[in-house]
Enzyme design. Structure first.
Site, PDB file in Angstrom:
ATOM      1  N   ASN A  10       0.412  -1.198  -0.016  1.00 40.13           N
ATOM      2  CA  ASN A  10       0.005   0.184  -0.053  1.00 40.13           C
ATOM      3  C   ASN A  10       0.827   1.430  -0.260  1.00 40.13           C
ATOM      4  OD1 ASN A  10      -1.684   2.540   0.214  1.00 40.13           O
ATOM      5  ND2 ASN A  10      -2.131   1.208   2.608  1.00 40.13           N
ATOM      6  N   LYS A  12       0.369   4.493   0.138  1.00 42.63           N
ATOM      7  CA  LYS A  12      -0.598   5.583   0.691  1.00 42.63           C
ATOM      8  C   LYS A  12      -0.136   6.986  -0.067  1.00 42.63           C
ATOM      9  CE  LYS A  12      -0.464   2.981   4.495  1.00 42.63           C
ATOM     10  NZ  LYS A  12      -0.087   3.832   5.808  1.00 42.63           N
ATOM     11  N   HIS A  94      -8.876   0.803   5.170  1.00 44.18           N
ATOM     12  CA  HIS A  94      -8.796   1.299   6.464  1.00 44.18           C
ATOM     13  C   HIS A  94      -8.533   2.850   7.220  1.00 44.18           C
ATOM     14  CE1 HIS A  94      -4.385   2.573   6.052  1.00 44.18           C
ATOM     15  NE2 HIS A  94      -3.764   1.596   6.127  1.00 44.18           N
ATOM     16  N   GLU A  96      -6.670   5.186   7.916  1.00 43.50           N
ATOM     17  CA  GLU A  96      -6.989   6.369   7.502  1.00 43.50           C
ATOM     18  C   GLU A  96      -8.216   6.862   6.675  1.00 43.50           C
ATOM     19  OE1 GLU A  96      -3.132   5.389   5.795  1.00 43.50           O
ATOM     20  OE2 GLU A  96      -2.097   4.920   7.477  1.00 43.50           O
ATOM     21  N   GLU A 166      -5.030  -4.558  11.116  1.00 49.47           N
ATOM     22  CA  GLU A 166      -3.940  -3.257  11.146  1.00 49.47           C
ATOM     23  C   GLU A 166      -4.756  -2.787  11.670  1.00 49.47           C
ATOM     24  OE1 GLU A 166      -2.424  -2.398   7.095  1.00 49.47           O
ATOM     25  OE2 GLU A 166      -3.703  -1.001   7.704  1.00 49.47           O
ATOM     26  N   GLY A 174       5.529   5.929   8.554  1.00 51.80           N
ATOM     27  CA  GLY A 174       6.183   6.888   7.306  1.00 51.80           C
ATOM     28  C   GLY A 174       7.278   5.485   6.867  1.00 51.80           C
ATOM     29  N   SER A 217       3.473  -1.397   9.992  1.00 51.60           N
ATOM     30  CA  SER A 217       5.228  -1.707  10.707  1.00 51.60           C
ATOM     31  C   SER A 217       5.495  -2.269  10.396  1.00 51.60           C
ATOM     32  CB  SER A 217       5.800  -1.087  12.065  1.00 51.60           C
ATOM     33  OG  SER A 217       4.786  -0.299  12.258  1.00 51.60           O
TER      34      SER A 217
HETATM   35  P1  13P Z   1       3.050   1.017   7.140  1.00 48.38           P
HETATM   36  O1  13P Z   1       3.586   0.131   7.195  1.00 48.38           O
HETATM   37  O2  13P Z   1       4.063   2.267   7.260  1.00 48.38           O
HETATM   38  O3  13P Z   1       3.168   0.604   9.590  1.00 48.38           O
HETATM   39  O4  13P Z   1       1.639   0.874   6.742  1.00 48.38           O
HETATM   40  C1  13P Z   1       0.786  -0.270   7.460  1.00 48.38           C
HETATM   41  C2  13P Z   1      -0.516   0.031   6.119  1.00 48.38           C
HETATM   42  O5  13P Z   1      -1.175   1.227   7.080  1.00 48.38           O
HETATM   43  C3  13P Z   1      -0.989  -0.635   5.173  1.00 48.38           C
HETATM   44  O6  13P Z   1      -1.818  -0.574   4.905  1.00 48.38           O
END
Ligand code: 13P
Length: 258
Positions: A10, A12, A94, A96, A166, A174, A217
């Protein structure tokens, strides 16, 4: 039943258009015949270019979200019809999107349904916040989030869904900014719970067919800890997946477990 491991990258909002193309081109060149399913998820404007780059490789493409309606007066939003020529998958729910765009469990369920109706496989993210985790509400939150998605669906749709656990507090800010991570065993317990919820909604047959991933992470160093736990079918990777060598290293770590 054996489920093939899956790694979802992902990206982002991390990369420019140029960077996304360079990362994807160099990533697909490094791949061999990997015993792992691979999906990359760039921002909307890159979906068409990614489709071209991934053509003839084993890599598939996902959109990072879709609107919950087919079409309408929603400036800046993107509909399923606008992405479906380019992707086989879509990430929905997600944290976010839940946090910054107000996606509720209800909206996530509508997006899941709309994706399925349009022949796209949803990757449904669920996870508790730090406060919910600390107050011992994780099980209740996961139960609500998973059940809300499954309740309206036909059983035939179940195997087309992937869930990703998650925990919101484990997601990095980041690339290189990894957050605190849960114990692998804790992740396995929640993923096992997700399977039990699926089984409760649709029976064991479905529970065994559906893949459930971990995300938060994940790096090449940590992926094995999680994916070697029983029932953890792969990872949804954010920051670390924007570096082609790191993404390949993650895939190779998982391939070693097959
Ligand atoms: P990270 O691997 O940067 O923590 O992100 C996880 C995530 O939100 C994947 O959708």
């Amino acid at each position: 039943m054996e489920r093939k491991p899956l790694i979802v990258a992902n990206w982002k909002m991390y990369l420019s258009a140029k960077e996304s193309i360079l990362v994807a081109q160099s990533f697909v060149k490094m791949l061999r015949d990997e015993p792992v399913d691979i999906i990359i998820s760039p921002s909307y404007p890159l979906l068409s270019a990614m489709k071209e780059i991934c053509e003839g490789t084993s890599v598939e493409v996902a959109a990072q979200d879709i609107h919950f309606l087919e079409s309408g007066a929603y400036t800046g939003d993107v509909s399923v019809g606008e992405v479906k020529d380019f992707v086989r998958h879509v990430i929905v729910g997600h944290s976010e999107r839940r946090k910054y765009h107000g996606d509720t469990d209800e909206i996530v369920a509508l997006k899941t349904k709309l994706a399925l109706k349009n022949g796209i496989h949803p990757i449904v993210c669920v996870g508790e916040s730090f406060e919910e985790h600390e107050s011992g509400a994780t099980i209740e939150i996961i139960r609500e989030q998973v059940n809300r998605v499954l309740v309206d669906l036909s059983l035939l749709d179940f195997p087309r869904i992937t869930f990703a656990y998650e925990p919101v507090w484990a997601i990095s800010a980041g690339p290189g900014l990894e957050a605190k991570q849960p114990e692998a065993q804790e992740v396995a317990e929640i993923i096992n719970l997700i399977r039990k919820i699926i089984s409760g909604a649709g029976g064991n047959k479905y529970m065994d067919k559906m893949r459930v991933l971990y995300g938060g992470s994940v790096t090449a160093k940590t992926v094995k800890t999680f994916v070697s736990e029983p029932g953890v079918d792969g990872a949804l990777v954010g920051g670390a997946s924007t570096k082609p060598a790191e993404l390949v290293a993650i895939i190779r770590e998982v391939a070693l477990l097959v």
